[in-house]
Scaffold this motif. Structure first.
Motif, PDB file in Angstrom:
ATOM      1  N   VAL A  57       0.861  -1.183   0.000  1.00 22.07           N
ATOM      2  CA  VAL A  57       0.000   0.000   0.000  1.00 22.07           C
ATOM      3  C   VAL A  57       0.892   1.225   0.000  1.00 22.07           C
ATOM      4  O   VAL A  57       2.071   1.158   0.340  1.00 22.07           O
ATOM      5  N   GLY A  58       0.349   2.323  -0.412  1.00 26.85           N
ATOM      6  CA  GLY A  58       1.121   3.564  -0.418  1.00 26.85           C
ATOM      7  C   GLY A  58       2.037   3.667  -1.620  1.00 26.85           C
ATOM      8  O   GLY A  58       1.935   2.909  -2.587  1.00 26.85           O
ATOM      9  N   ALA A  59       2.935   4.632  -1.557  1.00 28.98           N
ATOM     10  CA  ALA A  59       3.851   4.892  -2.666  1.00 28.98           C
ATOM     11  C   ALA A  59       4.894   3.780  -2.762  1.00 28.98           C
ATOM     12  O   ALA A  59       5.200   3.116  -1.776  1.00 28.98           O
ATOM     13  N   PRO A  60       5.463   3.561  -3.958  1.00 30.53           N
ATOM     14  CA  PRO A  60       6.509   2.545  -4.098  1.00 30.53           C
ATOM     15  C   PRO A  60       7.771   2.961  -3.361  1.00 30.53           C
ATOM     16  O   PRO A  60       7.997   4.146  -3.101  1.00 30.53           O
ATOM     17  N   THR A  61       8.594   1.989  -3.024  1.00 28.84           N
ATOM     18  CA  THR A  61       9.839   2.298  -2.326  1.00 28.84           C
ATOM     19  C   THR A  61      10.804   3.017  -3.256  1.00 28.84           C
ATOM     20  O   THR A  61      10.761   2.853  -4.469  1.00 28.84           O
ATOM     21  N   THR A  62      11.665   3.808  -2.675  1.00 27.73           N
ATOM     22  CA  THR A  62      12.638   4.572  -3.449  1.00 27.73           C
ATOM     23  C   THR A  62      13.936   4.678  -2.673  1.00 27.73           C
ATOM     24  O   THR A  62      13.925   4.772  -1.431  1.00 27.73           O
ATOM     25  N   ASN A  63      15.051   4.659  -3.384  1.00 27.83           N
ATOM     26  CA  ASN A  63      16.358   4.810  -2.743  1.00 27.83           C
ATOM     27  C   ASN A  63      16.687   6.259  -2.438  1.00 27.83           C
ATOM     28  O   ASN A  63      17.722   6.541  -1.840  1.00 27.83           O
ATOM     29  N   MET A  64      15.842   7.194  -2.867  1.00 24.89           N
ATOM     30  CA  MET A  64      16.111   8.605  -2.636  1.00 24.89           C
ATOM     31  C   MET A  64      15.713   9.060  -1.239  1.00 24.89           C
ATOM     32  O   MET A  64      15.918  10.229  -0.896  1.00 24.89           O
ATOM     33  N   MET A  65      15.135   8.166  -0.447  1.00 24.58           N
ATOM     34  CA  MET A  65      14.811   8.470   0.949  1.00 24.58           C
ATOM     35  C   MET A  65      15.579   7.496   1.831  1.00 24.58           C
ATOM     36  O   MET A  65      15.725   6.316   1.471  1.00 24.58           O
ATOM     37  N   HIS A  66      16.052   7.986   2.962  1.00 24.58           N
ATOM     38  CA  HIS A  66      16.932   7.155   3.789  1.00 24.58           C
ATOM     39  C   HIS A  66      16.235   5.906   4.309  1.00 24.58           C
ATOM     40  O   HIS A  66      16.871   4.888   4.553  1.00 24.58           O
ATOM     41  N   ASP A  67      14.894   5.974   4.494  1.00 22.69           N
ATOM     42  CA  ASP A  67      14.141   4.803   4.954  1.00 22.69           C
ATOM     43  C   ASP A  67      13.393   4.136   3.804  1.00 22.69           C
ATOM     44  O   ASP A  67      12.515   3.320   4.032  1.00 22.69           O
ATOM     45  N   LYS A  68      13.736   4.535   2.561  1.00 23.16           N
ATOM     46  CA  LYS A  68      13.110   4.026   1.337  1.00 23.16           C
ATOM     47  C   LYS A  68      11.621   4.308   1.284  1.00 23.16           C
ATOM     48  O   LYS A  68      10.867   3.652   0.563  1.00 23.16           O
ATOM     49  N   GLY A  69      11.167   5.309   2.051  1.00 21.84           N
ATOM     50  CA  GLY A  69       9.772   5.720   2.004  1.00 21.84           C
ATOM     51  C   GLY A  69       8.819   4.818   2.747  1.00 21.84           C
ATOM     52  O   GLY A  69       7.609   4.877   2.524  1.00 21.84           O
ATOM     53  N   LEU A  70       9.345   3.977   3.655  1.00 21.78           N
ATOM     54  CA  LEU A  70       8.496   3.006   4.337  1.00 21.78           C
ATOM     55  C   LEU A  70       8.058   3.449   5.732  1.00 21.78           C
ATOM     56  O   LEU A  70       7.279   2.774   6.362  1.00 21.78           O
ATOM     57  N   SER A  71       8.557   4.566   6.221  1.00 18.65           N
ATOM     58  CA  SER A  71       8.229   4.977   7.580  1.00 18.65           C
ATOM     59  C   SER A  71       7.007   5.894   7.589  1.00 18.65           C
ATOM     60  O   SER A  71       6.493   6.297   6.542  1.00 18.65           O
ATOM     61  N   THR A  72       6.546   6.201   8.766  1.00 19.94           N
ATOM     62  CA  THR A  72       5.397   7.093   8.920  1.00 19.94           C
ATOM     63  C   THR A  72       5.833   8.541   8.758  1.00 19.94           C
ATOM     64  O   THR A  72       7.012   8.878   8.842  1.00 19.94           O
ATOM     65  N   ASN A  73       4.854   9.392   8.541  1.00 17.38           N
ATOM     66  CA  ASN A  73       5.124  10.820   8.407  1.00 17.38           C
ATOM     67  C   ASN A  73       3.960  11.572   9.026  1.00 17.38           C
ATOM     68  O   ASN A  73       2.830  11.528   8.512  1.00 17.38           O
ATOM     69  N   ILE A  74       4.198  12.236  10.128  1.00 11.58           N
ATOM     70  CA  ILE A  74       3.158  12.986  10.827  1.00 11.58           C
ATOM     71  C   ILE A  74       3.165  14.416  10.296  1.00 11.58           C
ATOM     72  O   ILE A  74       4.173  15.104  10.376  1.00 11.58           O
ATOM     73  N   GLY A  75       2.055  14.835   9.728  1.00  7.33           N
ATOM     74  CA  GLY A  75       1.963  16.163   9.124  1.00  7.33           C
ATOM     75  C   GLY A  75       2.134  17.278  10.140  1.00  7.33           C
ATOM     76  O   GLY A  75       1.932  17.097  11.351  1.00  7.33           O
ATOM     77  N   TRP A  76       2.473  18.475   9.625  1.00  5.88           N
ATOM     78  CA  TRP A  76       2.706  19.615  10.521  1.00  5.88           C
ATOM     79  C   TRP A  76       1.415  20.360  10.850  1.00  5.88           C
ATOM     80  O   TRP A  76       1.371  21.175  11.773  1.00  5.88           O
TER      81      TRP A  76
END
Length: 333
Positions: A81-100
């Motif tokens: 689910v969610g966006a595909p993994t990418t090497n351009m993010m240190h966690d490959k885009g698999l972690s959570t992100n709490i909005g501001w």
């Protein structure tokens, strides 16, 4: 006029599924012409009649996954689910992100106690995402790669390659004694070279946070230690960029390509700066098509000295005249 296919019996394949009639469905499930049963062909994105072959709907959107699975284990391993993994993010885009934004799901503002709670959650979330020094290093470096790639207009695949090269350098412990920004800059230039994207050393150095000498020294070290396969840059790759900056005609640009192709066939380009050769080819092509450029203008665009341009363009013209059976120095004078 409706499109029809040859009315042959339709046999559902592995990639086709029959549209089932249900009381809750509002879609048409019978053929508007013959009243036959409709089937959905996922391979071609069409809905057609099994009896007469009438194509009722076409160019449909496939909402299924782009992968195939042949057993339950493979299906579980590929589903996501969610966006595909990418090497351009240190966690490959698999972690959570709490909005501001301090708002709930309905858009209402949070109370002061809830805002304090969300701020604590953001702090802990950030700490868990970068739990050790390597992850903090990687996060900073990939941010630098993204910034430089955006400033240079590099496509996504080049930035992805630069991120992979940096991960390899970090895994093989090449960073001690070198700055994160320097290694990140070297990775960006190496990725551009591997993808044949024309970016000069000066272009990359202009968006880097380190000085030019450190960048070049680090680049040579990274390429040597990681054994990267980086081919020498092709002078023709720079022609389009420089021709656009100089605002020259298409005829001049094409003649510059011809000069460089002939020079490469004779091996004249060996051991010479590709940027200097590209600038000299444009200047020489201007002489041949009577669209004269000044050496100063070419030097400003290519960041190459006028002396280099004079030496290289004379070599290109001499070879072109010899190739055409003309005495040397004729066109130059």
């Amino acid at each position: 006029m409706r499109q029809k296919r040859r009315p042959t019996p339709y046999r559902p394949t592995e990639s086709s599924e029959t549209v089932e009639e249900t009381s809750e469905s509002t879609k048409e499930v019978t053929c508007p012409e013959c009243g036959g049963h409709l089937a959905h062909d996922t391979e071609h994105g069409e809905t057609l009649c099994e009896s007469c072959g009438l194509v009722v709907d076409e160019d449909e959107i496939d909402h299924g996954p782009e992968w195939r699975a042949f057993d339950a284990g493979e299906r579980d391993s590929k589903s996501r689910v969610g966006a595909p993994t990418t090497n351009m993010m240190h966690d490959k885009g698999l972690s959570t992100n709490i909005g501001w934004q301090n708002r709930d799901a309905y858009g209402n503002s949070l109370s002061s106690r809830q805002r304090e709670k969300m701020q604590r959650l953001r702090t802990w979330d950030e700490r868990f995402r970068t739990r050790d020094s390597k992850e903090r290093n990687l996060k900073q470096a990939l941010g630098e790669i993204e910034r430089m790639g955006s400033a240079l207009g590099l496509p996504k695949n080049v930035r992805e390659t630069a991120s992979v090269i940096y991960r390899r350098a970090l895994a093989e412990d090449l960073l001690p004694g070198r700055s994160i920004e320097g290694v990140a800059t070297a990775c960006v230039y190496a990725a551009a070279r591997q993808a044949n994207v024309p970016r000069t050393l000066d272009d990359v150095a202009s968006v880097s946070r380190v000085d030019s000498m450190e960048f070049k020294r680090t680049y040579r070290y990274v390429v040597r230690e990681l054994k990267l396969e980086v081919a020498p840059p092709d002078p023709e790759n720079y022609i389009a960029q420089f021709a656009s900056d100089l605002d020259v005609s298409d005829e001049l640009e094409e003649r510059a390509h011809d000069l460089l192709r002939h020079a490469k066939e004779a091996g004249i380009h060996s051991g010479k700066s590709p940027v200097g050769l590209a600038g000299a080819a444009l200047y020489a092509a201007g002489l041949l098509v009577n669209e004269r450029l000044t050496q100063g203008a070419v030097s400003d665009v290519t960041k190459v000295s006028e002396v280099t341009i004079r030496n290289r363009y004379q070599e290109l013209l001499d070879h072109e005249q010899t190739r055409n059976g003309q005495p040397g120095q004729a066109l130059a004078n």
